[in-house]
Design an enzyme around this catalytic site. Structure first.
Site, PDB file in Angstrom:
ATOM      1  N   ASP A 162       0.836  -1.198   0.000  1.00  0.00           N
ATOM      2  CA  ASP A 162       0.000   0.000   0.000  1.00  0.00           C
ATOM      3  C   ASP A 162       0.872   1.249   0.000  1.00  0.00           C
ATOM      4  O   ASP A 162       2.032   1.224   0.441  1.00  0.00           O
ATOM      5  CB  ASP A 162      -0.913   0.019   1.232  1.00  0.00           C
ATOM      6  CG  ASP A 162      -2.009  -1.034   1.157  1.00  0.00           C
ATOM      7  OD1 ASP A 162      -2.319  -1.486   0.039  1.00  0.00           O
ATOM      8  OD2 ASP A 162      -2.552  -1.392   2.224  1.00  0.00           O
ATOM      9  N   TYR A 219       4.662  -9.387   7.844  1.00  0.00           N
ATOM     10  CA  TYR A 219       4.192  -8.025   8.082  1.00  0.00           C
ATOM     11  C   TYR A 219       4.349  -7.647   9.550  1.00  0.00           C
ATOM     12  O   TYR A 219       4.261  -8.500  10.442  1.00  0.00           O
ATOM     13  CB  TYR A 219       2.703  -7.894   7.737  1.00  0.00           C
ATOM     14  CG  TYR A 219       2.365  -8.042   6.280  1.00  0.00           C
ATOM     15  CD1 TYR A 219       2.268  -6.922   5.452  1.00  0.00           C
ATOM     16  CD2 TYR A 219       2.109  -9.297   5.730  1.00  0.00           C
ATOM     17  CE1 TYR A 219       1.930  -7.052   4.115  1.00  0.00           C
ATOM     18  CE2 TYR A 219       1.777  -9.442   4.392  1.00  0.00           C
ATOM     19  CZ  TYR A 219       1.692  -8.317   3.593  1.00  0.00           C
ATOM     20  OH  TYR A 219       1.360  -8.457   2.267  1.00  0.00           O
ATOM     21  N   TYR A 223      -4.885  -9.396   2.481  1.00  0.00           N
ATOM     22  CA  TYR A 223      -4.963  -7.988   2.874  1.00  0.00           C
ATOM     23  C   TYR A 223      -4.918  -7.928   4.397  1.00  0.00           C
ATOM     24  O   TYR A 223      -5.900  -8.259   5.078  1.00  0.00           O
ATOM     25  CB  TYR A 223      -6.247  -7.350   2.347  1.00  0.00           C
ATOM     26  CG  TYR A 223      -6.304  -7.222   0.839  1.00  0.00           C
ATOM     27  CD1 TYR A 223      -5.811  -6.078   0.208  1.00  0.00           C
ATOM     28  CD2 TYR A 223      -6.852  -8.230   0.056  1.00  0.00           C
ATOM     29  CE1 TYR A 223      -5.860  -5.948  -1.177  1.00  0.00           C
ATOM     30  CE2 TYR A 223      -6.905  -8.112  -1.327  1.00  0.00           C
ATOM     31  CZ  TYR A 223      -6.410  -6.972  -1.938  1.00  0.00           C
ATOM     32  OH  TYR A 223      -6.465  -6.847  -3.315  1.00  0.00           O
TER      33      TYR A 223
END
EC number: 5.4.99.25
Length: 373
Positions: free
Chosen positions: A197, A265, A336
């Protein structure tokens, strides 16, 4: 180059004449080749000036009337050894250009010279240069791809150099502009192994990418120097590393493997109503879970509304205060993570919000590793 061209032209015309029935020249082209060939060879040499190449190939476009005339000759006479004019001319031009320039003829050339005998013109088409490497994005607010020019909406204008896109504020633009200068390229396209993103950082060893440099007049450069210049200009914004020359095939490999890679992440999570250390232990239930994720609402404008199945492999956390904690997630590429946290109003399940029973959202996201084999 005047005399060499003239000498070679005479040899070519003699060769063509030797295959023409005696008495009146070529009935197929009506003298088109003798009128245009010399001029077009000189134009080809002019097109090659200042261009770094090691190989070349010729292409030929003939007037439709010549093709029709050739077809009639074949149909009416069926000459046993008649070779196509286009094929013959292409081979002769390959020999001519190679003799005049020293460039080798290749089926995968650095450039193709298109000889258009209908327009009497020659066009040089340069093969792209491909450079593979990894990039790290050190600041938030930087997109991977260039954005449309706000002045023209992507149509191309003076403000964007007629490209339709602006280089500022994107990995593609920051890296591509430096490479464009080194290789004297007209334009460039970044192909990444997925994308993060705009508001996420890309850390760790970086994300694999291939930069495709379009119509480059140079094909060689010291990639360590290129790397150093990119990192100097983009200090504090992005970094590139391990640059190497590559091939188009690498793009296909990146795209095919991208949905199947694992990614690590780090997310900063905020929880409405606060969260206790013991509650965070419940998140270990995500390990090994298959996440059913319907396309997030925020990307529906550019993604099909489908349900994807993605797996979470490992979860770790660190409580920061009553309302915040760091979440570390190792998962399939294409998951996501923001919606894994928020639940996206039930479109992603299970989620952090669902497990804790409290509304949770991601306020910061970093990609720590893209694990491409």
């Amino acid at each position: 180059m005047g005399k060499p061209v003239d000498d070679l032209l005479n040899s070519l015309m003699n060769l063509l004449d030797s295959e023409t029935p005696s008495g009146g020249g070529c009935h197929l082209c009506d003298g088109l080749l003798s009128r245009e060939l010399g001029k077009m060879l000189r134009k080809a040499l002019s097109e090659l000036e200042g261009v770094e190449l090691s190989s070349v190939k010729s292409g030929v476009s003939l007037p439709a009337i010549l093709i029709e005339r050739e077809d009639r000759i074949r149909a009416n006479h069926n000459p046993p050894k008649m070779r196509s004019l286009k094929v013959t001319l292409t081979r002769l031009l390959d020999v001519a250009i190679s003799s005049l320039t020293g460039l080798k003829v290749s089926q995968e050339p650095d450039a193709i010279l298109i000889f258009d005998f209908e327009r009497g013109d020659v066009k040089l088409e340069l093969a792209p240069v491909f450079i593979f490497g990894r990039y790290r994005k050190l600041q938030r607010g930087i997109s991977q791809s260039r954005r449309k020019c706000p002045e023209c909406g992507g149509r191309g204008c003076e403000a964007c150099g007629w490209k339709g896109k602006i280089p500022q504020g994107s990995v593609e633009g920051i890296v591509g502009e430096v490479m464009r200068e080194f290789f004297s390229a007209e334009d460039y396209v970044l192909h990444g192994a997925g994308r993060e993103d705009v508001d996420a950082r890309m850390l760790g060893e970086g994300r694999p990418f291939v930069m495709e440099l379009l119509s480059p007049k140079r094909r060689s450069a010291d990639l360590r120097e290129v790397e150093s210049e990119i990192n100097r200009r983009a200090a504090g914004l992005i970094e590139v590393k391990n640059l190497e020359f590559s091939r188009r095939e690498k793009i296909r490999i990146l795209k095919e493997r991208s949905p199947n890679v694992k990614k690590l992440y780090r997310a900063l999570v905020e929880v409405e109503g606060g969260v206790e250390e013991g509650e965070l232990e419940l998140l270990k239930g995500l390990e090994g879970a298959v996440i059913r994720q319907r396309t997030p609402k925020r990307v529906l404008w550019r993604r099909a509304d489908i349900t994807r199945l993605k797996r979470v492999y490992e979860v770790n956390f660190r409580r920061i205060d009553d309302k915040k904690f760091e979440l570390f997630v190792l998962c399939d590429g294409g998951l996501y993570v923001k919606e894994l946290i928020s639940g996206d109003d039930g479109r992603t399940s299970p989620s952090v919000t669902e497990i804790l029973g409290k509304k949770s959202f991601c306020s910061e996201l970093d990609v720590l590793e893209v694990m491409v084999e």
